[in-house]
Design a protein around this motif. Structure first.
Motif, PDB file in Angstrom:
ATOM      1  N   VAL A 169       8.840  -8.453   0.637  1.00  0.00           N
ATOM      2  CA  VAL A 169       7.568  -7.971  -1.125  1.00  0.00           C
ATOM      3  C   VAL A 169       7.812  -9.189  -1.957  1.00  0.00           C
ATOM      4  CG1 VAL A 169       8.100  -6.331  -3.248  1.00  0.00           C
ATOM      5  CG2 VAL A 169       7.951  -5.412  -0.349  1.00  0.00           C
ATOM      6  N   HIS A 170       9.322  -9.713  -1.824  1.00  0.00           N
ATOM      7  CA  HIS A 170       9.612 -10.844  -2.521  1.00  0.00           C
ATOM      8  C   HIS A 170       8.463 -12.220  -2.311  1.00  0.00           C
ATOM      9  CE1 HIS A 170      11.679 -14.721  -2.670  1.00  0.00           C
ATOM     10  NE2 HIS A 170      11.783 -14.270  -3.730  1.00  0.00           N
ATOM     11  N   ALA A 229       6.691  -4.854  -8.961  1.00  0.00           N
ATOM     12  CA  ALA A 229       6.701  -4.686  -7.889  1.00  0.00           C
ATOM     13  C   ALA A 229       7.923  -3.007  -7.642  1.00  0.00           C
ATOM     14  CB  ALA A 229       7.992  -5.731  -6.626  1.00  0.00           C
ATOM     15  N   GLY A 230       8.609  -2.944  -8.665  1.00  0.00           N
ATOM     16  CA  GLY A 230      10.078  -1.688  -8.770  1.00  0.00           C
ATOM     17  C   GLY A 230       8.808  -0.035  -9.657  1.00  0.00           C
ATOM     18  N   ALA A 231       7.600  -0.769 -10.103  1.00  0.00           N
ATOM     19  CA  ALA A 231       7.229   0.626 -10.482  1.00  0.00           C
ATOM     20  C   ALA A 231       6.015   0.780  -9.359  1.00  0.00           C
ATOM     21  CB  ALA A 231       6.070   0.148 -12.069  1.00  0.00           C
ATOM     22  N   PHE A 232       5.572  -0.221  -9.221  1.00  0.00           N
ATOM     23  CA  PHE A 232       4.494   0.244  -7.776  1.00  0.00           C
ATOM     24  C   PHE A 232       5.543   1.101  -6.552  1.00  0.00           C
ATOM     25  CE2 PHE A 232       1.746  -1.077  -4.037  1.00  0.00           C
ATOM     26  CZ  PHE A 232       0.472  -0.320  -4.445  1.00  0.00           C
ATOM     27  N   LEU A 267       1.591  -3.451   3.464  1.00  0.00           N
ATOM     28  CA  LEU A 267       3.339  -2.686   3.280  1.00  0.00           C
ATOM     29  C   LEU A 267       4.010  -2.263   2.288  1.00  0.00           C
ATOM     30  CD1 LEU A 267       5.930  -3.619   4.371  1.00  0.00           C
ATOM     31  CD2 LEU A 267       6.155  -5.600   3.119  1.00  0.00           C
ATOM     32  N   ALA A 268       3.131  -2.299   0.925  1.00  0.00           N
ATOM     33  CA  ALA A 268       3.643  -1.841  -0.246  1.00  0.00           C
ATOM     34  C   ALA A 268       3.119  -0.882  -0.488  1.00  0.00           C
ATOM     35  CB  ALA A 268       3.121  -2.972  -1.961  1.00  0.00           C
ATOM     36  N   ALA A 321      14.101  -6.955   5.941  1.00  0.00           N
ATOM     37  CA  ALA A 321      13.572  -7.344   6.111  1.00  0.00           C
ATOM     38  C   ALA A 321      11.932  -7.119   5.053  1.00  0.00           C
ATOM     39  CB  ALA A 321      12.673  -7.434   7.632  1.00  0.00           C
ATOM     40  N   GLU A 322      12.344  -5.914   4.863  1.00  0.00           N
ATOM     41  CA  GLU A 322      11.099  -5.258   4.104  1.00  0.00           C
ATOM     42  C   GLU A 322      10.759  -6.278   2.713  1.00  0.00           C
ATOM     43  OE1 GLU A 322      11.886  -3.998   6.002  1.00  0.00           O
ATOM     44  OE2 GLU A 322      10.437  -2.753   7.288  1.00  0.00           O
TER      45      GLU A 322
END
Length: 340
Positions: free
Chosen positions: A196-197, A177-180, A236-237, A191-192
């Motif tokens: 994502v989680h 997730a961090g890399a993307f 969202l991502a 909220a976001e």
């Protein structure tokens, strides 16, 4: 109203589908079979039959397809696939209520050993196979309670093993997730971060459901593919990644609440597991009742056990064990409602 107390139906009159659903719902809510029988003018045995047929119908509605490994049909399959310590012990899953809890758990998660991962994944597939074959073997009418309980218990066990697989990939989920996003989850608005989680954990859950350990690869490979696919397809991502470019970074969401992914592992959890709010009242039960529920649902880390298995361990009749379980579950529901 005296008429309201009279049986709604004669014993010989067939019940319509709505009445059968209401009986099953009353049983699920913890109403004793004797009270249900009185309300509908049936015998307690008839009520139990209707309830068991409803349980069987629910089981038939599940998608239990999955990888099938060599040796599943062997006489010693249980010993071969269910004897490993990793399959039977330390199955309690962490419940992360906040994002910083998730970050801490991910940081502390050890890299799974290949043999342990394979044992867990193989047992997960085997339990689903056992459950699927058990469902297919159920008679259309009046299925035995013991057969239903064995299927349901194996499904509870399979969900815990699926959870072990998913938990092992929390570091990968966080890293991917961090890399993307080009930003850490803790730097997102609350909220976001919560969304994502949920996105990444659901992706890993989906990968665990179909992971085939008999092909030889480690779980990280399909989990990583599922994570990248889910993030790439998420509007969202994509929006968060574009917004992160050139933005000053600061912590937003460290204490943000996150949803409990352990409750989304399998479609059967909603009706085979004890709700979190009810389980919180377990300490109010007597020692014997609480120990019985812990054994039935795997609350203390051991594999869930059937009524027959617990009855054999305690030297009691299965009906006596079932009665204690039902009374304990009713008490949990009452305590949960009084707390609300």
């Amino acid at each position: 109203d005296e008429r309201a107390e009279e049986p709604a139906f004669d014993e010989g009159e067939a019940l319509d589908e709505r009445s059968r659903r209401m009986i099953a719902r009353a049983d699920a809510a913890g109403m004793p079979a004797s009270r249900i029988a009185e309300r509908y003018g049936r015998s307690a045995a008839s009520v139990r039959r209707i309830v068991n047929e409803a349980r069987a119908e629910r089981l038939r509605s599940l998608d239990l397809t999955g990888p099938e490994g060599p040796g599943f049909g062997a006489a010693d399959a249980d010993e071969r696939f269910l004897a490993h310590d990793a399959v039977r012990e330390e199955l309690v899953l962490p419940v992360e209520r906040t994002l910083d809890g998730f970050l801490e758990q991910a940081a502390a998660e050890p890299k799974p050993a290949a043999a342990e991962e394979r044992a867990i994944a193989a047992a997960h597939c085997y339990l689903l196979w056992r459950a699927r074959n058990g469902v297919e073997s159920l008679p259309p009418y009046n299925p035995p309670a013991s057969a239903l309980d064995e299927i349901e218990t194996r499904l509870r066990w399979a969900a815990l093993l699926r959870g072990r697989l998913v938990a092992s990939q929390r570091p990968l989920a966080l890293k991917t997730a961090g890399a993307f996003l080009s930003v850490g989850l803790e730097e997102l608005p609350p909220a976001e971060a919560r969304q994502v989680h949920a996105l990444v954990m659901d992706a890993v859950i989906g990968a665990a459901r179909v992971y085939d350990p008999f092909k030889g690869g480690r779980f990280a490979a399909p989990a990583g593919l599922a994570l990248n696919r889910a993030l790439a397809r998420s509007a969202l991502a994509t929006r968060l990644r574009e917004a992160a470019e050139g933005r000053a970074r600061r912590a937003h969401a460290a204490h943000a609440p996150v949803d409990d992914w352990t409750a989304r592992l399998a479609g059967w959890q909603g009706w085979l597991d004890v709700a979190a709010g009810e389980r919180a009242a377990a300490d109010e039960l007597g020692e014997d009742a609480r120990a019985l529920l812990a054994a039935r649902f795997g609350w203390e880390g051991a594999a869930p056990r059937t009524v027959a298995e617990i009855a054999a361990e305690r030297g009691k009749a299965a009906s006596a064990v079932s009665r204690v379980e039902r009374e304990a579950l009713r008490e949990l529901r009452r305590s949960s409602k009084s707390r609300a």
